[in-house]
Design a protein around this motif. Structure first.
Motif, PDB file in Angstrom:
ATOM      1  N   ALA A 125       0.811  -1.218   0.000  1.00 15.56           N
ATOM      2  CA  ALA A 125       0.000   0.000   0.000  1.00 15.56           C
ATOM      3  C   ALA A 125       0.847   1.272   0.000  1.00 15.56           C
ATOM      4  O   ALA A 125       0.589   2.171  -0.795  1.00 15.56           O
ATOM      5  CB  ALA A 125      -0.967  -0.012   1.183  1.00 15.56           C
ATOM      6  N   PRO A 126       1.868   1.375   0.872  1.00 16.64           N
ATOM      7  CA  PRO A 126       2.704   2.592   0.833  1.00 16.64           C
ATOM      8  C   PRO A 126       3.420   2.772  -0.493  1.00 16.64           C
ATOM      9  O   PRO A 126       3.540   3.897  -0.991  1.00 16.64           O
ATOM     10  CB  PRO A 126       3.711   2.372   1.973  1.00 16.64           C
ATOM     11  CG  PRO A 126       3.095   1.342   2.852  1.00 16.64           C
ATOM     12  CD  PRO A 126       2.245   0.476   1.956  1.00 16.64           C
ATOM     13  N   GLN A 127       3.863   1.687  -1.067  1.00 11.18           N
ATOM     14  CA  GLN A 127       4.538   1.779  -2.369  1.00 11.18           C
ATOM     15  C   GLN A 127       3.557   2.267  -3.425  1.00 11.18           C
ATOM     16  O   GLN A 127       3.872   3.133  -4.234  1.00 11.18           O
ATOM     17  CB  GLN A 127       5.092   0.416  -2.771  1.00 11.18           C
ATOM     18  CG  GLN A 127       6.323   0.007  -1.972  1.00 11.18           C
ATOM     19  CD  GLN A 127       6.740  -1.424  -2.267  1.00 11.18           C
ATOM     20  OE1 GLN A 127       5.910  -2.270  -2.568  1.00 11.18           O
ATOM     21  NE2 GLN A 127       8.026  -1.702  -2.176  1.00 11.18           N
ATOM     22  N   ALA A 128       2.354   1.728  -3.420  1.00 13.49           N
ATOM     23  CA  ALA A 128       1.360   2.091  -4.421  1.00 13.49           C
ATOM     24  C   ALA A 128       0.922   3.540  -4.265  1.00 13.49           C
ATOM     25  O   ALA A 128       0.450   4.155  -5.219  1.00 13.49           O
ATOM     26  CB  ALA A 128       0.159   1.156  -4.327  1.00 13.49           C
TER      27      ALA A 128
ATOM     28  N   LEU B  39       4.610   6.425  -1.350  1.00 10.37           N
ATOM     29  CA  LEU B  39       5.203   6.788  -0.060  1.00 10.37           C
ATOM     30  C   LEU B  39       6.400   5.927   0.289  1.00 10.37           C
ATOM     31  O   LEU B  39       7.046   6.138   1.309  1.00 10.37           O
ATOM     32  CB  LEU B  39       4.150   6.663   1.046  1.00 10.37           C
ATOM     33  CG  LEU B  39       2.913   7.540   0.854  1.00 10.37           C
ATOM     34  CD1 LEU B  39       1.908   7.285   1.963  1.00 10.37           C
ATOM     35  CD2 LEU B  39       3.301   9.007   0.809  1.00 10.37           C
ATOM     36  N   ALA B  40       6.681   4.947  -0.578  1.00 10.65           N
ATOM     37  CA  ALA B  40       7.817   4.073  -0.308  1.00 10.65           C
ATOM     38  C   ALA B  40       8.430   3.642  -1.628  1.00 10.65           C
ATOM     39  O   ALA B  40       7.772   3.624  -2.663  1.00 10.65           O
ATOM     40  CB  ALA B  40       7.371   2.851   0.490  1.00 10.65           C
ATOM     41  N   CYS B  41       9.709   3.289  -1.565  1.00  8.81           N
ATOM     42  CA  CYS B  41      10.421   2.852  -2.756  1.00  8.81           C
ATOM     43  C   CYS B  41       9.837   1.539  -3.261  1.00  8.81           C
ATOM     44  O   CYS B  41       9.642   0.604  -2.485  1.00  8.81           O
ATOM     45  CB  CYS B  41      11.897   2.684  -2.414  1.00  8.81           C
ATOM     46  SG  CYS B  41      12.873   2.034  -3.778  1.00  8.81           S
ATOM     47  N   VAL B  42       9.558   1.467  -4.551  1.00  8.57           N
ATOM     48  CA  VAL B  42       8.997   0.239  -5.099  1.00  8.57           C
ATOM     49  C   VAL B  42      10.066  -0.838  -5.225  1.00  8.57           C
ATOM     50  O   VAL B  42       9.768  -1.983  -5.510  1.00  8.57           O
ATOM     51  CB  VAL B  42       8.350   0.486  -6.482  1.00  8.57           C
ATOM     52  CG1 VAL B  42       7.209   1.475  -6.362  1.00  8.57           C
ATOM     53  CG2 VAL B  42       9.370   0.963  -7.493  1.00  8.57           C
ATOM     54  N   ARG B  43      11.289  -0.430  -5.036  1.00  4.40           N
ATOM     55  CA  ARG B  43      12.409  -1.354  -5.206  1.00  4.40           C
ATOM     56  C   ARG B  43      12.863  -1.939  -3.860  1.00  4.40           C
ATOM     57  O   ARG B  43      12.897  -3.135  -3.674  1.00  4.40           O
ATOM     58  CB  ARG B  43      13.560  -0.603  -5.874  1.00  4.40           C
ATOM     59  CG  ARG B  43      14.767  -1.454  -6.148  1.00  4.40           C
ATOM     60  CD  ARG B  43      14.542  -2.339  -7.340  1.00  4.40           C
ATOM     61  NE  ARG B  43      15.775  -3.062  -7.653  1.00  4.40           N
ATOM     62  CZ  ARG B  43      15.808  -4.150  -8.407  1.00  4.40           C
ATOM     63  NH1 ARG B  43      14.701  -4.600  -8.942  1.00  4.40           N
ATOM     64  NH2 ARG B  43      16.939  -4.744  -8.651  1.00  4.40           N
ATOM     65  N   CYS B  44      13.194  -1.063  -2.933  1.00 11.89           N
ATOM     66  CA  CYS B  44      13.756  -1.537  -1.669  1.00 11.89           C
ATOM     67  C   CYS B  44      12.794  -1.322  -0.514  1.00 11.89           C
ATOM     68  O   CYS B  44      13.032  -1.789   0.588  1.00 11.89           O
ATOM     69  CB  CYS B  44      15.084  -0.853  -1.380  1.00 11.89           C
ATOM     70  SG  CYS B  44      14.944   0.886  -0.940  1.00 11.89           S
TER      71      CYS B  44
ATOM     72  N   SER C  26      -1.693   6.103  -9.121  1.00 11.34           N
ATOM     73  CA  SER C  26      -0.791   6.941  -8.343  1.00 11.34           C
ATOM     74  C   SER C  26       0.623   6.813  -8.886  1.00 11.34           C
ATOM     75  O   SER C  26       1.028   5.736  -9.325  1.00 11.34           O
ATOM     76  CB  SER C  26      -0.790   6.510  -6.872  1.00 11.34           C
ATOM     77  OG  SER C  26      -2.062   6.636  -6.313  1.00 11.34           O
ATOM     78  N   GLN C  27       1.339   7.938  -8.843  1.00  9.21           N
ATOM     79  CA  GLN C  27       2.724   7.881  -9.271  1.00  9.21           C
ATOM     80  C   GLN C  27       3.535   7.155  -8.196  1.00  9.21           C
ATOM     81  O   GLN C  27       3.315   7.359  -7.011  1.00  9.21           O
ATOM     82  CB  GLN C  27       3.257   9.309  -9.456  1.00  9.21           C
ATOM     83  CG  GLN C  27       4.446   9.392 -10.373  1.00  9.21           C
ATOM     84  CD  GLN C  27       4.694  10.809 -10.859  1.00  9.21           C
ATOM     85  OE1 GLN C  27       4.450  11.752 -10.138  1.00  9.21           O
ATOM     86  NE2 GLN C  27       5.175  10.937 -12.065  1.00  9.21           N
ATOM     87  N   VAL C  28       4.447   6.309  -8.620  1.00  8.94           N
ATOM     88  CA  VAL C  28       5.261   5.568  -7.662  1.00  8.94           C
ATOM     89  C   VAL C  28       6.730   5.881  -7.893  1.00  8.94           C
ATOM     90  O   VAL C  28       7.125   6.302  -8.983  1.00  8.94           O
ATOM     91  CB  VAL C  28       5.002   4.045  -7.754  1.00  8.94           C
ATOM     92  CG1 VAL C  28       3.545   3.740  -7.430  1.00  8.94           C
ATOM     93  CG2 VAL C  28       5.349   3.509  -9.131  1.00  8.94           C
ATOM     94  N   PHE C  29       7.541   5.675  -6.873  1.00  7.44           N
ATOM     95  CA  PHE C  29       8.914   6.156  -6.878  1.00  7.44           C
ATOM     96  C   PHE C  29       9.902   5.071  -6.488  1.00  7.44           C
ATOM     97  O   PHE C  29       9.551   4.094  -5.832  1.00  7.44           O
ATOM     98  CB  PHE C  29       9.053   7.318  -5.881  1.00  7.44           C
ATOM     99  CG  PHE C  29       8.180   8.491  -6.216  1.00  7.44           C
ATOM    100  CD1 PHE C  29       8.664   9.542  -6.979  1.00  7.44           C
ATOM    101  CD2 PHE C  29       6.866   8.537  -5.769  1.00  7.44           C
ATOM    102  CE1 PHE C  29       7.845  10.613  -7.297  1.00  7.44           C
ATOM    103  CE2 PHE C  29       6.039   9.617  -6.082  1.00  7.44           C
ATOM    104  CZ  PHE C  29       6.539  10.654  -6.851  1.00  7.44           C
ATOM    105  N   ALA C  30      11.150   5.291  -6.911  1.00 11.09           N
ATOM    106  CA  ALA C  30      12.255   4.457  -6.447  1.00 11.09           C
ATOM    107  C   ALA C  30      13.405   5.386  -6.100  1.00 11.09           C
ATOM    108  O   ALA C  30      13.560   6.455  -6.707  1.00 11.09           O
ATOM    109  CB  ALA C  30      12.686   3.464  -7.523  1.00 11.09           C
ATOM    110  N   CYS C  31      14.209   5.000  -5.120  1.00  6.54           N
ATOM    111  CA  CYS C  31      15.393   5.782  -4.778  1.00  6.54           C
ATOM    112  C   CYS C  31      16.300   5.865  -6.000  1.00  6.54           C
ATOM    113  O   CYS C  31      16.345   4.940  -6.802  1.00  6.54           O
ATOM    114  CB  CYS C  31      16.182   5.135  -3.652  1.00  6.54           C
ATOM    115  SG  CYS C  31      15.212   4.411  -2.344  1.00  6.54           S
ATOM    116  N   LEU C  32      17.040   6.960  -6.075  1.00  5.68           N
ATOM    117  CA  LEU C  32      17.970   7.097  -7.187  1.00  5.68           C
ATOM    118  C   LEU C  32      18.950   5.931  -7.226  1.00  5.68           C
ATOM    119  O   LEU C  32      19.284   5.432  -8.285  1.00  5.68           O
ATOM    120  CB  LEU C  32      18.762   8.410  -7.040  1.00  5.68           C
ATOM    121  CG  LEU C  32      18.092   9.634  -7.656  1.00  5.68           C
ATOM    122  CD1 LEU C  32      18.971  10.860  -7.462  1.00  5.68           C
ATOM    123  CD2 LEU C  32      17.818   9.412  -9.141  1.00  5.68           C
ATOM    124  N   GLY C  33      19.383   5.472  -6.061  1.00  3.90           N
ATOM    125  CA  GLY C  33      20.360   4.391  -6.003  1.00  3.90           C
ATOM    126  C   GLY C  33      19.759   3.024  -6.294  1.00  3.90           C
ATOM    127  O   GLY C  33      20.467   2.038  -6.337  1.00  3.90           O
TER     128      GLY C  33
END
Ligand SMILES: [Zn+2]
Length: 66
Positions: A12-15, A18-23, A44-51
Motif C-alpha cells: 500500500a505505501p509503495q502504491a 510513499l515508499a520505494c517500489v524497489r527496496c 498513483s505515481q510511484v517512486f524508487a530511490c535514485l540508487g
C-alpha cells in the motif's frame, strides 16, 4: 506519454508513492532522493530511490517485485 510503466504487486505505501517500489524505503521517514518510475494500478505515481536503479524497476514491472 513518456512510456510510464504500470507497476503491480506493490504494498500500500509503495502504491501510494510513499515508499520505494524497489527496496521499500519509507519516504516519510527516510529522506533519500527518489524519482518517479511509473504508476501503480490505481494510477498513483510511484517512486524508487535514485540508487535503486529505476531501469531495473521498469524491467521488473511484470510483477515479480516482492
Ligand atoms: Zn529504494
Amino acid at each position: 506519454m513518456s512510456g510510464e510503466a504500470i507497476i503491480i504487486g506493490l504494498t500500500a505505501p509503495q502504491a501510494d508513492g510513499l515508499a520505494c517500489v524497489r527496496c521499500g524505503a519509507d519516504y516519510l521517514r527516510v529522506r533519500v532522493p527518489h524519482v518517479p518510475v511509473g504508476r501503480s494500478v490505481t494510477g498513483s505515481q510511484v517512486f524508487a530511490c535514485l540508487g535503486c536503479c529505476p531501469d531495473d524497476v521498469r524491467r521488473a514491472a511484470g510483477g515479480v517485485l516482492r
